[in-house]
Design a protein around this motif. Structure first.
Motif, PDB file in Angstrom:
ATOM      1  N   GLN A  29       0.855  -1.185   0.000  1.00  0.00           N
ATOM      2  CA  GLN A  29       0.000   0.000   0.000  1.00  0.00           C
ATOM      3  C   GLN A  29       0.893   1.237   0.000  1.00  0.00           C
ATOM      4  N   LEU A  30       0.534   2.226  -0.776  1.00  0.00           N
ATOM      5  CA  LEU A  30       1.334   3.447  -0.914  1.00  0.00           C
ATOM      6  C   LEU A  30       0.433   4.661  -0.724  1.00  0.00           C
ATOM      7  N   PHE A  31       0.911   5.616   0.098  1.00  0.00           N
ATOM      8  CA  PHE A  31       0.138   6.815   0.374  1.00  0.00           C
ATOM      9  C   PHE A  31       1.033   8.051   0.308  1.00  0.00           C
ATOM     10  N   ASN A  32       0.449   9.150  -0.159  1.00  0.00           N
ATOM     11  CA  ASN A  32       1.090  10.451  -0.064  1.00  0.00           C
ATOM     12  C   ASN A  32       0.411  11.188   1.094  1.00  0.00           C
ATOM     13  N   LEU A  33       1.093  11.270   2.229  1.00  0.00           N
ATOM     14  CA  LEU A  33       0.466  11.797   3.433  1.00  0.00           C
ATOM     15  C   LEU A  33       0.203  13.291   3.355  1.00  0.00           C
ATOM     16  N   ALA A  34       0.917  13.998   2.491  1.00  0.00           N
ATOM     17  CA  ALA A  34       0.649  15.431   2.326  1.00  0.00           C
ATOM     18  C   ALA A  34      -0.698  15.647   1.655  1.00  0.00           C
ATOM     19  N   ASP A  35      -0.969  14.860   0.629  1.00  0.00           N
ATOM     20  CA  ASP A  35      -2.239  14.986  -0.101  1.00  0.00           C
ATOM     21  C   ASP A  35      -3.362  14.187   0.546  1.00  0.00           C
ATOM     22  N   ASP A  36      -3.009  13.156   1.275  1.00  0.00           N
ATOM     23  CA  ASP A  36      -3.991  12.176   1.745  1.00  0.00           C
ATOM     24  C   ASP A  36      -3.672  11.765   3.180  1.00  0.00           C
ATOM     25  N   PRO A  37      -3.806  12.685   4.145  1.00  0.00           N
ATOM     26  CA  PRO A  37      -3.428  12.354   5.526  1.00  0.00           C
ATOM     27  C   PRO A  37      -4.279  11.254   6.150  1.00  0.00           C
ATOM     28  N   ASN A  38      -5.472  11.017   5.625  1.00  0.00           N
ATOM     29  CA  ASN A  38      -6.338   9.961   6.160  1.00  0.00           C
ATOM     30  C   ASN A  38      -6.082   8.601   5.529  1.00  0.00           C
ATOM     31  N   GLU A  39      -5.128   8.533   4.600  1.00  0.00           N
ATOM     32  CA  GLU A  39      -4.772   7.284   3.918  1.00  0.00           C
ATOM     33  C   GLU A  39      -6.011   6.621   3.300  1.00  0.00           C
ATOM     34  N   ALA A  40      -6.781   7.447   2.639  1.00  0.00           N
ATOM     35  CA  ALA A  40      -7.991   6.966   1.966  1.00  0.00           C
ATOM     36  C   ALA A  40      -7.716   6.488   0.550  1.00  0.00           C
ATOM     37  N   ASN A  41      -6.605   6.911  -0.020  1.00  0.00           N
ATOM     38  CA  ASN A  41      -6.313   6.627  -1.424  1.00  0.00           C
ATOM     39  C   ASN A  41      -5.010   5.847  -1.552  1.00  0.00           C
ATOM     40  N   ASP A  42      -5.128   4.537  -1.577  1.00  0.00           N
ATOM     41  CA  ASP A  42      -3.976   3.665  -1.780  1.00  0.00           C
ATOM     42  C   ASP A  42      -3.570   3.741  -3.246  1.00  0.00           C
TER      43      ASP A  42
ATOM     44  N   PRO B 130       5.855   4.993  -9.404  1.00  0.00           N
ATOM     45  CA  PRO B 130       7.323   5.010  -9.393  1.00  0.00           C
ATOM     46  C   PRO B 130       7.939   5.103  -7.999  1.00  0.00           C
ATOM     47  N   ARG B 131       7.209   5.592  -7.019  1.00  0.00           N
ATOM     48  CA  ARG B 131       7.763   5.720  -5.671  1.00  0.00           C
ATOM     49  C   ARG B 131       7.874   4.385  -4.935  1.00  0.00           C
ATOM     50  N   GLU B 132       7.135   3.381  -5.375  1.00  0.00           N
ATOM     51  CA  GLU B 132       7.128   2.116  -4.654  1.00  0.00           C
ATOM     52  C   GLU B 132       8.521   1.513  -4.578  1.00  0.00           C
ATOM     53  N   ALA B 133       9.222   1.468  -5.683  1.00  0.00           N
ATOM     54  CA  ALA B 133      10.542   0.827  -5.703  1.00  0.00           C
ATOM     55  C   ALA B 133      11.516   1.534  -4.763  1.00  0.00           C
ATOM     56  N   GLU B 134      11.448   2.857  -4.719  1.00  0.00           N
ATOM     57  CA  GLU B 134      12.336   3.626  -3.838  1.00  0.00           C
ATOM     58  C   GLU B 134      12.091   3.278  -2.372  1.00  0.00           C
ATOM     59  N   LEU B 135      10.820   3.168  -2.000  1.00  0.00           N
ATOM     60  CA  LEU B 135      10.484   2.873  -0.619  1.00  0.00           C
ATOM     61  C   LEU B 135      10.789   1.420  -0.262  1.00  0.00           C
TER      62      LEU B 135
END
Length: 487
Positions: A405-418, A427-432
């Motif tokens: 599961q991947l979230f952008n906490l700045a845009d989606d602090p409630n983690e509603a949008n995986d 593209p951020r998944e591989a980095e994390l």
């Protein structure tokens, strides 16, 4: 830093870091924790190491992650075998007294304290063996008592609120007896609240009309159980059967009310310390062992790595520290060990040199390189191990043998949008994932945790014995017998 004389550490159970007045929660009132934060520093992105009582509390004490100590769950709890910051300070001549909930194996073990007063440990030195069934193919049985305990919200009190008052009384008495002690000391004041059931006195309950509660945006989201890890957790806690809005509103109101009542207990101890003239030479700190979903993502409780469950309040105030400072760096409970040594100018031993934490004082001063947020989970409600890794606003929850599961906490602090839901890529998944693998081997830790849990099952008498232990919805307070829920 220069040595201060004393430290009071307040600990609670189950406090979501967003439920603070200073964190801009829309309804909850925490005037005493707010004033403590204004006296010192609040760490806005603090994480528990894991989201279950016993393994979290073991990490808070030892400064090590659960995967380093093998204290994986509520049946493999701290047992005195690993050095704690309590041991280090006590051995350096600083007495450390604990009052209240510890949730270690036993007060008969050397937990590092000079004295334990009215402390709560796990039941019969065994804890909750059903959590070990996580390692089996069928997993932990469904728990009807879990949902029921949240349904028991309203005006009044339970044993935990009685225990809260007893802890405050003993802490106040201890301060009066030791206020003039010229030698430095530490007092740990640890409350069982705001753990469910959520009961509060009538005048506090009346502050939170259930119909006025700002329910979590994701509480009834149609996709809340789409991820297999969430579906598994919900099954264990009998949540797919549904939570109607009235139920959630009442539980949410009760949670807010009990937080306010617990805040009042903490305030009594702070007031006494102030009245005794201790403020000028005493640091005060506050944290909780993990958070609480209180309906978010259709979940009650914790046992997951969303922010509501893994994020914890963390405040540090006292002489020589900046007032009203908010620190945005990701920090963790493993940072408590070096912080405590730093506050008392106690040098780390050679054995402590490999501990993963950093002093929170150094973090607040910008002397520590930015670190990723990290947490892990290997206990009841999980089919496989999961891991949190956070870089800036980007957060990944890595699930062994399940979709991440991947979230952008700045845009989606409630983690509603995986951002990986439905097989999407990002593209951020591989980095994390790479950042996570630089810290741990997730698949190896899933194997090791289950191997250790199986060994513990055998030690306790085998599979059938463990299956028949029964479930503990809430540990009994000192002097009370446990009530087991048959599953």
């Amino acid at each position: 830093m220069a040595q201060t004389n004393n430290l009071i550490l307040f600990v609670t159970d189950n406090h979501n870091r967003g439920f603070l007045g200073v964190a801009q929660h829309p309804v909850v009132q925490t005037p005493n924790l707010d004033r403590l934060a204004k006296r010192g520093m609040r760490f806005a992105n603090a994480y528990a190491t894991t989201t279950l009582c016993c393994p979290s509390r073991a990490a808070m004490a030892t400064g090590q992650w659960p995967h380093q100590t093998g204290f994986w769950d509520n049946a493999m709890m701290y047992d005195g075998t690993v050095p704690t910051w309590h041991h280090r300070l006590r051995d350096a001549g600083v007495p450390v007294t604990a009052i209240g909930k510890l949730h270690y194996r036993s007060g008969d073990d050397d937990n590092g304290f000079t004295e334990e007063i009215h402390t709560m440990h796990v039941v019969d030195k065994v804890g909750s063996p059903l959590t070990l069934l996580r390692a089996t193919e069928e997993g932990v049985p469904t728990r009807g008592g879990h949902k029921a305990i949240y349904g028991n919200s309203g005006p009044g009190e339970t044993d935990y609120q009685i225990y809260d008052r007893q802890i405050t009384e003993r802490a106040v008495d201890w301060l009066r007896e030791n206020a003039n002690n010229p030698e430095p000391w530490v007092l740990v004041v640890s409350y069982p609240s705001p753990h469910p059931p959520f009961r509060a006195v009538q005048d506090i309950w009346d502050k939170y009309p259930p119909n006025d509660m700002p329910l979590p945006a994701t509480w009834d989201a149609p996709d809340r159980y789409d991820h297999p890890a969430m579906a598994y957790l919900a099954r264990m806690n009998q949540l797919p059967e549904g939570m109607d809005e009235t139920f959630v509103r009442n539980a949410y109101a009760g949670y807010c009310a009990l937080i306010t009542q617990t805040d009042a207990e903490i305030g009594k101890v702070i007031d006494e310390a102030d009245a005794l003239g201790l403020t000028g030479n005493t640091h005060m700190a506050y944290t909780s062992d993990h958070g609480e979903a209180i309906g978010a993502h259709g979940i009650l409780g914790k046992a997951n790595l969303y922010e509501h469950s893994s994020g914890v309040p963390l405040i540090l105030a006292g002489p020589g520290l900046p007032a009203g400072k908010v620190v945005e760096d990701c920090v963790s409970h493993v940072d408590l060990f070096p912080t405590m040594l730093d506050l008392f100018d106690v040098a780390a031993s050679e054995e402590d040199g490999t501990l993963p934490g950093q002093s929170l004082v150094a973090v607040a001063r910008g002397a520590v390189e930015t670190r990723p947020g990290f947490a892990e989970y290997h206990a009841m409600g999980s089919l496989n191990s999961s891991f949190l890794i956070r870089l800036g606003e980007w957060k990944l929850i890595y699930h062994v043998d399940m979709p991440n599961q991947l979230f952008n906490l700045a845009d989606d602090p409630n983690e509603a949008n995986d951002l990986l839901a439905g097989g999407q890529s990002h593209p951020r998944e591989a980095e994390l994932v790479a950042a996570l693998r630089a810290l741990v081997d997730p698949e190896a830790l899933d194997v090791q945790s289950k191997k250790d849990q199986w060994a513990r099952i055998e030690m306790l008498g085998g599979l059938e014995t463990v299956r028949n232990f029964g479930s503990i919805a809430a540990s009994p307070i000192p002097g009370k017998n446990v009530k087991l829920e048959k599953v």
